[in-house]
Design a protein around this motif. Structure first.
Motif, PDB file in Angstrom:
ATOM      1  N   ASP A 422       0.837  -1.203   0.000  1.00 56.25           N
ATOM      2  CA  ASP A 422       0.000   0.000   0.000  1.00 56.25           C
ATOM      3  C   ASP A 422       0.875   1.259   0.000  1.00 56.25           C
ATOM      4  OD1 ASP A 422      -2.257  -1.520   0.014  1.00 56.25           O
ATOM      5  OD2 ASP A 422      -2.601  -1.380   2.169  1.00 56.25           O
ATOM      6  N   LYS A 423       1.904   1.265   0.851  1.00 59.32           N
ATOM      7  CA  LYS A 423       2.803   2.412   0.913  1.00 59.32           C
ATOM      8  C   LYS A 423       3.571   2.569  -0.392  1.00 59.32           C
ATOM      9  CE  LYS A 423       4.897   5.822   2.996  1.00 59.32           C
ATOM     10  NZ  LYS A 423       4.174   7.067   3.314  1.00 59.32           N
ATOM     11  N   GLU A 424       3.951   1.434  -0.993  1.00 60.10           N
ATOM     12  CA  GLU A 424       4.681   1.460  -2.257  1.00 60.10           C
ATOM     13  C   GLU A 424       3.836   2.080  -3.358  1.00 60.10           C
ATOM     14  OE1 GLU A 424       5.502  -2.275  -4.640  1.00 60.10           O
ATOM     15  OE2 GLU A 424       7.450  -1.944  -3.709  1.00 60.10           O
ATOM     16  N   GLU A 425       2.554   1.705  -3.396  1.00 55.72           N
ATOM     17  CA  GLU A 425       1.638   2.258  -4.395  1.00 55.72           C
ATOM     18  C   GLU A 425       1.475   3.762  -4.192  1.00 55.72           C
ATOM     19  OE1 GLU A 425      -2.990   1.639  -5.867  1.00 55.72           O
ATOM     20  OE2 GLU A 425      -2.038   0.170  -4.558  1.00 55.72           O
ATOM     21  N   GLU A 426       1.406   4.187  -2.920  1.00 53.69           N
ATOM     22  CA  GLU A 426       1.286   5.615  -2.614  1.00 53.69           C
ATOM     23  C   GLU A 426       2.520   6.378  -3.088  1.00 53.69           C
ATOM     24  OE1 GLU A 426       1.397   8.461   1.341  1.00 53.69           O
ATOM     25  OE2 GLU A 426       0.665   6.397   1.545  1.00 53.69           O
ATOM     26  N   LEU A 427       3.709   5.825  -2.850  1.00 52.05           N
ATOM     27  CA  LEU A 427       4.945   6.488  -3.264  1.00 52.05           C
ATOM     28  C   LEU A 427       5.053   6.569  -4.778  1.00 52.05           C
ATOM     29  CD1 LEU A 427       7.511   4.978  -0.719  1.00 52.05           C
ATOM     30  CD2 LEU A 427       6.544   7.277  -0.723  1.00 52.05           C
ATOM     31  N   MET A 428       4.676   5.483  -5.468  1.00 48.61           N
ATOM     32  CA  MET A 428       4.712   5.485  -6.929  1.00 48.61           C
ATOM     33  C   MET A 428       3.804   6.582  -7.486  1.00 48.61           C
ATOM     34  SD  MET A 428       6.722   3.095  -8.272  1.00 48.61           S
ATOM     35  CE  MET A 428       6.062   2.438  -9.787  1.00 48.61           C
ATOM     36  N   GLY A 429       2.637   6.754  -6.845  1.00 48.30           N
ATOM     37  CA  GLY A 429       1.729   7.813  -7.269  1.00 48.30           C
ATOM     38  C   GLY A 429       2.341   9.195  -7.081  1.00 48.30           C
ATOM     39  N   LYS A 430       3.046   9.398  -5.939  1.00 57.45           N
ATOM     40  CA  LYS A 430       3.672  10.691  -5.682  1.00 57.45           C
ATOM     41  C   LYS A 430       4.824  10.954  -6.658  1.00 57.45           C
ATOM     42  CE  LYS A 430       2.520  11.050  -0.760  1.00 57.45           C
ATOM     43  NZ  LYS A 430       3.052  11.088   0.617  1.00 57.45           N
ATOM     44  N   ILE A 431       5.584   9.906  -6.979  1.00 61.74           N
ATOM     45  CA  ILE A 431       6.663  10.061  -7.960  1.00 61.74           C
ATOM     46  C   ILE A 431       6.084  10.490  -9.297  1.00 61.74           C
ATOM     47  CG2 ILE A 431       8.386   8.802  -9.314  1.00 61.74           C
ATOM     48  CD1 ILE A 431       8.920   7.095  -6.817  1.00 61.74           C
ATOM     49  N   HIS A 432       4.992   9.847  -9.698  1.00 65.15           N
ATOM     50  CA  HIS A 432       4.346  10.183 -10.973  1.00 65.15           C
ATOM     51  C   HIS A 432       3.840  11.628 -10.960  1.00 65.15           C
ATOM     52  CE1 HIS A 432       2.102   9.621 -14.647  1.00 65.15           C
ATOM     53  NE2 HIS A 432       0.995  10.020 -14.045  1.00 65.15           N
ATOM     54  N   GLN A 433       3.247  12.060  -9.840  1.00 66.65           N
ATOM     55  CA  GLN A 433       2.735  13.426  -9.743  1.00 66.65           C
ATOM     56  C   GLN A 433       3.866  14.444  -9.858  1.00 66.65           C
ATOM     57  OE1 GLN A 433       0.510  13.776  -6.126  1.00 66.65           O
ATOM     58  NE2 GLN A 433      -1.002  12.236  -6.721  1.00 66.65           N
ATOM     59  N   ASN A 434       4.967  14.191  -9.164  1.00 65.89           N
ATOM     60  CA  ASN A 434       6.091  15.127  -9.218  1.00 65.89           C
ATOM     61  C   ASN A 434       6.693  15.200 -10.614  1.00 65.89           C
ATOM     62  OD1 ASN A 434       7.211  16.382  -6.464  1.00 65.89           O
ATOM     63  ND2 ASN A 434       6.152  14.465  -6.017  1.00 65.89           N
ATOM     64  N   LYS A 435       6.717  14.062 -11.320  1.00 61.06           N
ATOM     65  CA  LYS A 435       7.242  14.069 -12.687  1.00 61.06           C
ATOM     66  C   LYS A 435       6.334  14.876 -13.602  1.00 61.06           C
ATOM     67  CE  LYS A 435      10.042   9.888 -12.678  1.00 61.06           C
ATOM     68  NZ  LYS A 435      10.280   8.549 -13.266  1.00 61.06           N
ATOM     69  N   MET A 436       5.023  14.751 -13.400  1.00 59.79           N
ATOM     70  CA  MET A 436       4.085  15.531 -14.212  1.00 59.79           C
ATOM     71  C   MET A 436       4.241  17.022 -13.942  1.00 59.79           C
ATOM     72  SD  MET A 436       0.541  13.383 -14.441  1.00 59.79           S
ATOM     73  CE  MET A 436      -0.064  14.599 -15.586  1.00 59.79           C
ATOM     74  N   LYS A 437       4.410  17.380 -12.667  1.00 56.57           N
ATOM     75  CA  LYS A 437       4.592  18.788 -12.334  1.00 56.57           C
ATOM     76  C   LYS A 437       5.903  19.322 -12.902  1.00 56.57           C
ATOM     77  CE  LYS A 437       1.841  18.660  -8.089  1.00 56.57           C
ATOM     78  NZ  LYS A 437       1.855  18.734  -6.613  1.00 56.57           N
ATOM     79  N   LEU A 438       6.922  18.462 -12.907  1.00 62.95           N
ATOM     80  CA  LEU A 438       8.209  18.858 -13.473  1.00 62.95           C
ATOM     81  C   LEU A 438       8.068  19.133 -14.960  1.00 62.95           C
ATOM     82  CD1 LEU A 438      11.211  19.210 -12.779  1.00 62.95           C
ATOM     83  CD2 LEU A 438      11.544  16.797 -13.338  1.00 62.95           C
ATOM     84  N   GLU A 439       7.332  18.265 -15.655  1.00 64.44           N
ATOM     85  CA  GLU A 439       7.122  18.468 -17.090  1.00 64.44           C
ATOM     86  C   GLU A 439       6.288  19.717 -17.351  1.00 64.44           C
ATOM     87  OE1 GLU A 439       5.370  14.931 -18.574  1.00 64.44           O
ATOM     88  OE2 GLU A 439       7.135  13.679 -18.193  1.00 64.44           O
ATOM     89  N   SER A 440       5.345  20.005 -16.440  1.00 64.70           N
ATOM     90  CA  SER A 440       4.455  21.152 -16.674  1.00 64.70           C
ATOM     91  C   SER A 440       5.186  22.490 -16.592  1.00 64.70           C
ATOM     92  CB  SER A 440       3.309  21.130 -15.662  1.00 64.70           C
ATOM     93  OG  SER A 440       3.775  21.484 -14.374  1.00 64.70           O
TER      94      SER A 440
END
Length: 571
Positions: A422-440
């Protein structure tokens, strides 16, 4: 799901419909952009305002199954909201002989003018000779397409027998040279290490950790972390022992792993998979779908006397097993699981797609509330999150070590592993969000088309087929689904769906000053407000399905959708 834009000026609007069957057609001069440019040129000639609709979908199959945007367009035609329609050529409309008659009939009944080609010539659908020629053309096209499919399959078979690889991108560890598999010098070494590690008792988590530390990224993905299922599939791929399979054919290919090691790994994988306890029959709405009094409905799997899995009255099953006394329940008919599962899933995705709250969440995720963030901020966040992923993998390895050396009981092991996942899935989601914000940040000076991102995400969610992923999303948003009654005469089920969050029919409005001008924030953007929608709505739904082998029935389910009593807004 993407919706068709509609105006209240049908006589002054040209709907430009662009369609391709496959992405390959983009390379053959009939791409969506090429069609769109031609349609826009026609709209200028006619002096009509253009609305472009782009869609990928088969023209051979019924459009209602393959092309949701065109289905919406036909509904608007019947409603009288479309009067001018353009296509690049006749086959863009349909290649299906049955659909063709219905489409032409609806166009004629509702006085729709059909323009065809770059010159925008009007097609006279009332002319019987035109209709006859179109019917013949559609049948010829349909036959030609089917012949092309057969030729394509035969061609692939022939190329496969000549040693070509016919399953798309090459497996990790190989490269394609003249359509044939050849060993990739660097990646093949990692394949050998992967098999050796697993054969020595290392876990897929350990393998993923090694790949991350050495900068080995997964194929066909921009992410840095390998999926554990991806690693398992690679370990089961027979290409690595020199065996290539295409349909019923087999062929030889370069070998990377010794057969003895491969077979040893397969035994270990089977043993590992055998440790997990699998439910004989699993159901998407288990624990969510309930009788009127809130008693969970029974999930009945297939057997000799029951052809299809069902959701049945929970009281009857409990009485049958002598677990309770007789209780009057209005649910006298069970529900086919695949029908109700698909309906609830589509309804949920439609609700999420139209929810202003979810759209706002997407917008904030992409562009945030504070535009002062820098690339360094997001890069540092990603590094910290990756470090936490590494720590989780370390903890996981330690747990597995203790479990397999009999230092921990299975129940505690499963609980701890589940919490780590569960924690791993949460972290993967946060990594994805930060990458999207970086691209934006690359588009900081522009208005990010986050609505397209939202639409794309909803399409991705709608396309999810994995059982566990679907159930996770349903459990997150839906509190319960009450089946209230069943009407024997009309064969109607009435159900109430209660969401955990008030996401449906929420309202969006621009904030204005007293003089009617828009209120602006300090960055010069228009301000707006999103408020909760209705707490209950009725959605009559007609499902046309074959309920058994010999009978086609029309079942109407009246659906009341409410939010959970203790619902909270998504932050």
């Amino acid at each position: 799901m993407k919706k068709v834009k509609i105006t209240n000026k049908p006589n002054k609007t040209l709907y430009i419909y662009c369609r391709v069957s496959t992405t390959k057609q983009d390379e053959e001069g009939i791409s969506l952009d090429v069609q769109s440019d031609r349609g826009l040129q026609v709209s200028k000639q006619l002096g009509l305002s253009p609305i472009v609709i782009k869609e990928q979908g088969s023209g051979l199959k019924p459009y209602i199954e393959e092309r949701p945007l065109f289905t919406d367009l036909m509904d608007y035609v019947v409603d009288g909201k479309i009067k001018h329609f353009w296509i690049d050529e006749d086959t863009r409309l349909t290649r299906n002989k049955d659909d063709q008659g219905f489409i032409h009939s609806d166009f004629i009944k509702n006085d729709v003018v059909l323009y065809v080609g770059k010159n925008g010539g009007i097609k006279d659908l009332k002319d019987w000779m035109v209709d006859l020629i179109d019917s013949i053309t559609v049948r010829i096209n349909e036959r030609q397409i089917r012949q092309q499919v057969r030729k394509s399959i035969n061609s692939k078979r022939r190329l496969f027998t000549q040693g070509c690889y016919m399953k798309g991108d090459p497996p990790f560890g190989y490269k394609l040279v003249d359509k044939k598999l050849e060993i990739h010098e660097e990646n093949s070494e990692w394949v050998v290490k992967m098999f050796d590690w697993y054969d020595l008792g290392k876990s897929t988590v350990f393998i993923r950790q090694q790949f991350f530390q050495n900068g080995i990224k997964p194929p066909r993905s921009k992410e840095e972390w390998w999926g554990l299922n991806t690693i398992t599939k690679i370990l089961q791929n027979k290409n690595y022992i020199g065996l290539d399979v295409y349909r019923e054919l087999t062929n030889e290919c370069p070998k990377i792993v010794e057969k003895k090691v491969f077979e040893s790994v397969q035994k270990k994988i089977r043993t590992s998979l055998g440790r997990s306890i699998e439910t004989k029959h699993d159901f998407l709405l288990r624990g969510i779908i309930k009788c009127p009094d809130g008693t969970p409905m029974s999930c009945l799997g297939q057997k000799k006397s029951r052809r299809n899995p069902l959701y049945g009255c929970g009281h009857k099953q409990r009485q049958y097993k002598n677990r309770t006394t007789k209780t009057d329940c209005p649910i006298t008919k069970s529900l086919r699981t695949e029908l109700i599962d698909d309906y609830i899933w589509d309804l949920l995705v439609d609700t999420l797609s139209s929810s202003h709250t979810i759209k706002e969440t997407t917008k904030k995720e992409l562009i945030g509330n504070n535009p002062s963030y820098t690339k360094r901020t997001f890069n540092n966040n990603i590094k910290k999150l990756n470090k936490q992923m590494m720590d989780l993998d370390t903890n996981r390895l330690e747990l597995e070590k203790r479990f397999y050396t009999n230092q921990m009981d299975k129940k505690r092991f499963n609980v701890l592993i589940e919490s780590i996942e569960d924690k791993e899935e949460e972290l993967m989601g946060k990594i994805h969000q930060n990458k999207m914000k970086l691209e934006s940040l690359n588009y900081k000076s522009k208005w990010i088309d986050w609505l397209d991102v939202h639409s794309s995400r909803m399409n991705e969610i709608r396309g999810i087929t994995d059982f566990n992923n679907r159930r996770g999303i349903i459990n997150h948003y839906i509190h319960e689904n009450l089946i209230l009654d069943y009407n024997e005469e009309t064969r109607q089920h009435t159900m109430t769906i209660r969401f955990r969050f008030p996401l449906f029919d929420d309202n969006f409005e621009w904030l204005k000053n007293k003089d009617g001008s828009y209120k602006l924030d300090r960055w010069g953007r228009r301000r707006y407000n999103i408020s909760d929608g209705e707490t209950e709505m009725t959605n009559p739904f007609t499902l046309q399905k074959s309920l058994n082998r010999h009978t086609f029935r029309k079942v109407t389910r009246h659906v009341h959708i409410t939010s959970s009593e203790n619902s909270k807004m998504i932050s």
